[in-house]
Design a protein around this motif. Structure first.
Motif, PDB file in Angstrom:
ATOM      1  N   ALA A 400       0.821  -1.204   0.000  1.00 24.02           N
ATOM      2  CA  ALA A 400       0.000   0.000   0.000  1.00 24.02           C
ATOM      3  C   ALA A 400       0.857   1.257   0.000  1.00 24.02           C
ATOM      4  CB  ALA A 400      -0.934  -0.009   1.212  1.00 24.02           C
ATOM      5  N   LEU A 401       1.885   1.292   0.868  1.00 24.31           N
ATOM      6  CA  LEU A 401       2.738   2.478   0.919  1.00 24.31           C
ATOM      7  C   LEU A 401       3.511   2.660  -0.382  1.00 24.31           C
ATOM      8  CD1 LEU A 401       4.100   2.080   4.560  1.00 24.31           C
ATOM      9  CD2 LEU A 401       2.337   3.651   3.763  1.00 24.31           C
ATOM     10  N   GLN A 402       3.967   1.558  -0.968  1.00 24.84           N
ATOM     11  CA  GLN A 402       4.681   1.653  -2.238  1.00 24.84           C
ATOM     12  C   GLN A 402       3.751   2.123  -3.352  1.00 24.84           C
ATOM     13  OE1 GLN A 402       6.605  -1.971  -3.407  1.00 24.84           O
ATOM     14  NE2 GLN A 402       7.588  -1.087  -5.198  1.00 24.84           N
ATOM     15  N   SER A 403       2.499   1.662  -3.334  1.00 24.40           N
ATOM     16  CA  SER A 403       1.524   2.084  -4.338  1.00 24.40           C
ATOM     17  C   SER A 403       1.252   3.584  -4.244  1.00 24.40           C
ATOM     18  CB  SER A 403       0.222   1.300  -4.161  1.00 24.40           C
ATOM     19  OG  SER A 403      -0.793   1.805  -4.997  1.00 24.40           O
ATOM     20  N   ILE A 404       1.102   4.100  -3.032  1.00 20.28           N
ATOM     21  CA  ILE A 404       0.875   5.541  -2.866  1.00 20.28           C
ATOM     22  C   ILE A 404       2.084   6.331  -3.353  1.00 20.28           C
ATOM     23  CG2 ILE A 404       0.518   7.353  -1.151  1.00 20.28           C
ATOM     24  CD1 ILE A 404      -1.058   5.326   0.508  1.00 20.28           C
ATOM     25  N   GLN A 405       3.279   5.857  -3.030  1.00 22.37           N
ATOM     26  CA  GLN A 405       4.496   6.558  -3.461  1.00 22.37           C
ATOM     27  C   GLN A 405       4.592   6.622  -4.971  1.00 22.37           C
ATOM     28  OE1 GLN A 405       8.088   4.648  -2.165  1.00 22.37           O
ATOM     29  NE2 GLN A 405       9.452   6.133  -3.169  1.00 22.37           N
ATOM     30  N   LEU A 531      -8.997  13.425  -0.677  1.00 19.52           N
ATOM     31  CA  LEU A 531      -9.715  12.214  -1.089  1.00 19.52           C
ATOM     32  C   LEU A 531     -11.198  12.520  -1.060  1.00 19.52           C
ATOM     33  CD1 LEU A 531      -9.560   9.239  -1.886  1.00 19.52           C
ATOM     34  CD2 LEU A 531      -9.649   8.655   0.540  1.00 19.52           C
ATOM     35  N   ALA A 532     -11.825  12.604  -2.248  1.00 15.20           N
ATOM     36  CA  ALA A 532     -13.243  12.925  -2.350  1.00 15.20           C
ATOM     37  C   ALA A 532     -14.062  11.659  -2.181  1.00 15.20           C
ATOM     38  CB  ALA A 532     -13.538  13.579  -3.695  1.00 15.20           C
ATOM     39  N   LEU A 560      -5.694   4.654   1.994  1.00 14.72           N
ATOM     40  CA  LEU A 560      -6.194   6.027   2.071  1.00 14.72           C
ATOM     41  C   LEU A 560      -7.647   6.054   2.533  1.00 14.72           C
ATOM     42  CD1 LEU A 560      -4.647   7.620  -1.159  1.00 14.72           C
ATOM     43  CD2 LEU A 560      -3.918   7.922   1.202  1.00 14.72           C
ATOM     44  N   GLN A 561      -8.444   5.095   2.101  1.00 13.11           N
ATOM     45  CA  GLN A 561      -9.836   5.032   2.546  1.00 13.11           C
ATOM     46  C   GLN A 561      -9.920   4.741   4.041  1.00 13.11           C
ATOM     47  OE1 GLN A 561     -11.236   2.027  -0.161  1.00 13.11           O
ATOM     48  NE2 GLN A 561     -12.173   3.513  -1.551  1.00 13.11           N
ATOM     49  N   ARG A 562      -9.067   3.834   4.522  1.00 11.35           N
ATOM     50  CA  ARG A 562      -9.070   3.547   5.962  1.00 11.35           C
ATOM     51  C   ARG A 562      -8.680   4.780   6.776  1.00 11.35           C
ATOM     52  NH1 ARG A 562      -6.675  -1.348   4.302  1.00 11.35           N
ATOM     53  NH2 ARG A 562      -4.604  -0.657   4.957  1.00 11.35           N
ATOM     54  N   VAL A 563      -7.692   5.521   6.279  1.00 17.11           N
ATOM     55  CA  VAL A 563      -7.277   6.739   6.980  1.00 17.11           C
ATOM     56  C   VAL A 563      -8.409   7.757   6.988  1.00 17.11           C
ATOM     57  CG1 VAL A 563      -5.654   8.662   6.933  1.00 17.11           C
ATOM     58  CG2 VAL A 563      -4.835   6.357   6.432  1.00 17.11           C
ATOM     59  N   ARG A 564      -9.043   7.966   5.819  1.00 20.05           N
ATOM     60  CA  ARG A 564     -10.146   8.928   5.733  1.00 20.05           C
ATOM     61  C   ARG A 564     -11.328   8.524   6.608  1.00 20.05           C
ATOM     62  NH1 ARG A 564     -13.338   9.218   1.233  1.00 20.05           N
ATOM     63  NH2 ARG A 564     -13.638   6.991   1.646  1.00 20.05           N
ATOM     64  N   ASP A 565     -11.686   7.237   6.595  1.00 19.18           N
ATOM     65  CA  ASP A 565     -12.817   6.769   7.414  1.00 19.18           C
ATOM     66  C   ASP A 565     -12.518   6.891   8.905  1.00 19.18           C
ATOM     67  OD1 ASP A 565     -14.103   6.192   5.075  1.00 19.18           O
ATOM     68  OD2 ASP A 565     -13.661   4.039   5.119  1.00 19.18           O
ATOM     69  N   GLU A 566     -11.277   6.657   9.306  1.00 18.52           N
ATOM     70  CA  GLU A 566     -10.914   6.817  10.714  1.00 18.52           C
ATOM     71  C   GLU A 566     -11.005   8.280  11.142  1.00 18.52           C
ATOM     72  OE1 GLU A 566      -9.342   5.637  14.559  1.00 18.52           O
ATOM     73  OE2 GLU A 566     -10.620   4.814  12.986  1.00 18.52           O
ATOM     74  N   ALA A 567     -10.565   9.191  10.257  1.00 17.20           N
ATOM     75  CA  ALA A 567     -10.705  10.614  10.568  1.00 17.20           C
ATOM     76  C   ALA A 567     -12.175  11.011  10.671  1.00 17.20           C
ATOM     77  CB  ALA A 567      -9.999  11.452   9.498  1.00 17.20           C
TER      78      ALA A 567
END
Length: 705
Positions: A400-405, A531-532, A560-567
């Motif tokens: 996941a981190l490599q994909s975002i990078q 992230l919309a 990114l979805q997990r981060v957004r949903d947690e926020a």
């Protein structure tokens, strides 16, 4: 990434005395704390040959930007100072022997008139006796369920105890003889305390005497032809024996000891601890931690030293106010697989925590050796299970981190991600949340929430301005810390370094607002994206009208979805608590003559505004300081007509409560338009509350019918 040669101390400047040292990163945050008999020998080993260091130690040295030390006179002082600094700075490269929550214990409140048995987590208190720790709370409840048959002590809270004393009727446990019901004076305070003391004696290991006494009472009852009492005692003895079977006898001499064992590989170590009290295994706990890999620190000896320092130091802090020998977390004997080099100093330090001599040794033969081997097998099994579970998680996070990078074109993988979300209802109670993910996992200790001070003049929410305000408030502190990296030793340094990726919940306007703030503050090393929600597209700052599209099966998009949903979850939770306080206060603010103290008294007495709305005038006037006129004014302010005669408050559902306002994030816009706005009169209903068959108002309700 800093070069270790740039901050290596000058030759000969490091003292040879014992001491404690700290590595800091370029932002001034302490990232590692260690101690050494000779500071010069230990610190030089970090810079001699970086390629020969362990992977985690090499990463720490490459991350650090400076090193400093403090000289002490003895190794015992070094142990204490190292423990204090680890607690204060929470360095990211130190081993952390802790869980996300504390282990539960069985607490007995001997400092109360009617002692209570209950599950407890947290610091120890004076006058309360503790048994455990247990691995799970259900294990305590299972033990209580077995033993309250024999020792029917109180387990209810203070509120429940007070309520049943007022209504002069026991709870269910009192009816089924699992509580002696001191609330209705079925037993006196002295008799109930004796029941609790017998319970404590049983858990403390004094089981043989209790079983013999009960057997003698059973035989006496049978001889006097009181067969019902004899049968009850027989069943109670069986319950005691079943409880004893859950605590295996391992030491016949009643030894109090902790048995510690480790299983490790090159990167991680698993530790298991068996707590033996009175010769029986009373509790078990375990951790899996990443190894520090200090230069020259091979084998289990460094793990033993670090574990004993952190574990018993934390436990001693929890028990600081207890003042009871029975609650002392440091046993008389600690059995370890190997002795560290400073075993004598460690034993002296542990003895100081306990207040009496503590023996630190390696078991060689007999029952203690056999138990140590059992604990060792548990540690090996825990490490194997952890490896199997973590392999899939670690690979997914790395992907996941490599994909975002790669998708965003970042210079390095976003090891630290922060995300901001805004929550409000039609522009009121505007709040924001900031959540932190490190290495793809949430770091909840760094979560923050903000109350937004700026609001739009037209009464509607301005998410763009709110995002800009939160971004400015978060990174203004980072800029201030960067200007004075070494200031304020005692201050928390959790936000002393920036994230690699800053995510906002929204589209191009929100992203451009956050990017503009970072530009004004001079922060250039943080990537910003948005992230919309609608199509899960990723927006980047700039005039480009096209968002970045991640593949729908991308691990990076999932993260990114997990981060957004947690926020979003964290913001909603804070918003609801703030909105609930405001609505509770504002509903009663309009009542003339009702001050702050009487408002609190009303809410405390009834528990909620909905229960207060359902109460009668007579029930409201029962609150001290509330008269008839004020009671009627309160009901009128809550929307109850003057001619209405509400039923007394009960546990039945209240169908006339005002619907809870709906958050703007919870519904699509079409549904939000149809949602009933807050503040309107509640809908009328013909339903009547179902009477409680145990209520004292049953006769009046039947008469009215």
């Amino acid at each position: 990434m800093p070069d270790p040669a740039t901050y290596r101390p000058a030759p000969g400047s490091i003292p040879v005395e014992p001491g404690v040292y700290r590595f800091r990163d370029p932002h001034g945050r302490v990232i590692y704390v260690g101690k050494a008999k000779s500071l010069r020998s230990r610190l030089n080993s970090y810079f001699a040959d970086i390629s020969g260091l362990a992977p985690r130690t090499r990463q720490m040295v490459m991350t650090a930007g400076s090193v400093e030390w403090t000289v002490v006179s003895t190794e015992v002082e070094a142990l204490q100072l190292e423990y204090n600094w680890i607690k204060e700075f929470d360095p990211r490269f130190n081993i952390r022997y802790r869980d996300d929550k504390s282990y539960p214990v069985l607490a007995v409140t001997l400092n109360e008139e009617y002692p209570r048995l209950f599950v407890y987590r947290g610091p120890r208190r004076k006058g309360v006796r503790y048994f455990g720790p247990y691995s799970h709370a259900w294990a305590i409840r299972e033990t209580l369920d077995l033993l309250t048959r024999v020792f029917p002590a109180r387990t209810c809270s203070a509120g429940v105890f007070k309520r049943h004393r007022q209504i002069d009727r026991p709870c269910l446990l009192g009816y089924i003889d699992k509580c002696s019901a001191p609330c209705i004076n079925r037993v006196t305070a002295e008799q109930h305390r004796q029941i609790v003391l017998d319970f404590c004696d049983f858990l403390a290991g004094k089981t043989d005497r209790l079983v013999r006494d009960m057997e003698r009472q059973m035989n006496a009852a049978a001889e006097s032809l009181d067969f019902e009492r004899a049968a009850r005692l027989r069943d109670d003895i069986g319950a005691l024996k079943r409880a004893l079977e859950k605590q295996t006898v391992v030491f016949g001499d009643g030894t109090d000891a902790d048995v510690v064992a480790f299983a490790d590989d090159d990167l991680e170590a698993a530790v298991q601890v068996f707590h033996v009290r009175g010769g029986r295994v009373r509790g078990q706990r375990g951790w899996v931690v990443e190894k520090t890999g200090e230069p020259g620190a091979e084998g289990e000896a460094p793990l033993v030293e670090q574990f004993l320092t952190q574990f018993y130091g934390d436990q001693a802090e929890l028990s600081a106010g207890a003042g009871d020998e029975a609650t002392n977390p440091v046993p008389k004997e600690v059995l370890v697989p190997v002795l560290p080099d400073n075993a004598d100093e460690l034993a002296d330090w542990l003895s100081g925590l306990r207040g009496s001599r503590v023996s630190l040794r390696v078991p060689q033969r007999g029952d203690k050796r056999a138990l140590a081997e059992t604990v060792q097998r548990n540690a090996q099994e825990a490490l194997a299970q952890h490896k199997l579970k973590r392999a899939g998680d670690f690979n997914a996070r790395s992907e996941a981190l490599q994909s975002i990078q790669e998708t965003l074109g970042l210079d390095e993988a976003p090891l630290r991600i922060e995300c901001v979300d805004i929550s409000h209802v039609q522009g009121t109670d505007v709040v924001a949340s900031l959540v932190v993910f490190e290495d793809g996992l949430p770091r909840k200790s760094d979560y923050r929430h903000y109350a937004i001070r700026e609001a739009a003049g037209d009464g509607r929410s301005d998410d763009v301005a709110s995002i800009a305000e939160v971004t400015r408030r978060r990174f203004a502190r980072h800029v201030a810390d960067a200007e004075q990296p070494m200031a304020a030793e005692g201050k928390s340094r959790r936000f002393a370094y920036p994230p690699n990726l800053f995510v906002v919940d929204g589209g191009a306007p929100q992203v451009n607002a956050a990017a503009a703030v970072l530009k004004d503050l001079g922060v250039t090393d943080v990537a910003v994206i948005g992230l919309a929600k609608r199509l899960e597209e990723v927006w980047v700052p700039g005039p480009s009208a096209d968002p970045v599209i991640f593949p729908r099966t991308s691990e990076g998009l999932y993260l990114l979805q997990r981060v957004r949903d947690e926020a979003h979850r964290f913001a909603i939770t804070f918003h609801r608590s703030k909105r609930s306080k405001r609505m509770t206060a504002s509903a009663l603010d309009s009542v003339r003559g009702l001050g702050e103290h009487r408002r609190k008294a009303l809410v405390t007495h009834f528990g909620s505004v909905s229960r207060l709305r359902a109460a009668s005038v007579e029930e409201i006037t029962a609150v001290p300081g509330i008269g008839v006129t004020t009671a009627k004014a309160v009901l009128e302010a809550l929307g109850v007509p003057r001619d209405a005669t509400p039923e007394p408050a009960s546990d039945a559902p209240n169908h006339s409560d005002t619907p809870e306002p709906i958050l703007h994030d919870d519904l699509p816009r079409a549904d939000l338009a149809r949602a009933e706005p807050p503040g309107l009169d509640p809908p009328q209903t013909d339903e009547q509350p179902i009477p409680d068959p145990h209520s004292e108002q049953i006769s009046e309700w039947q008469t009215s019918e």
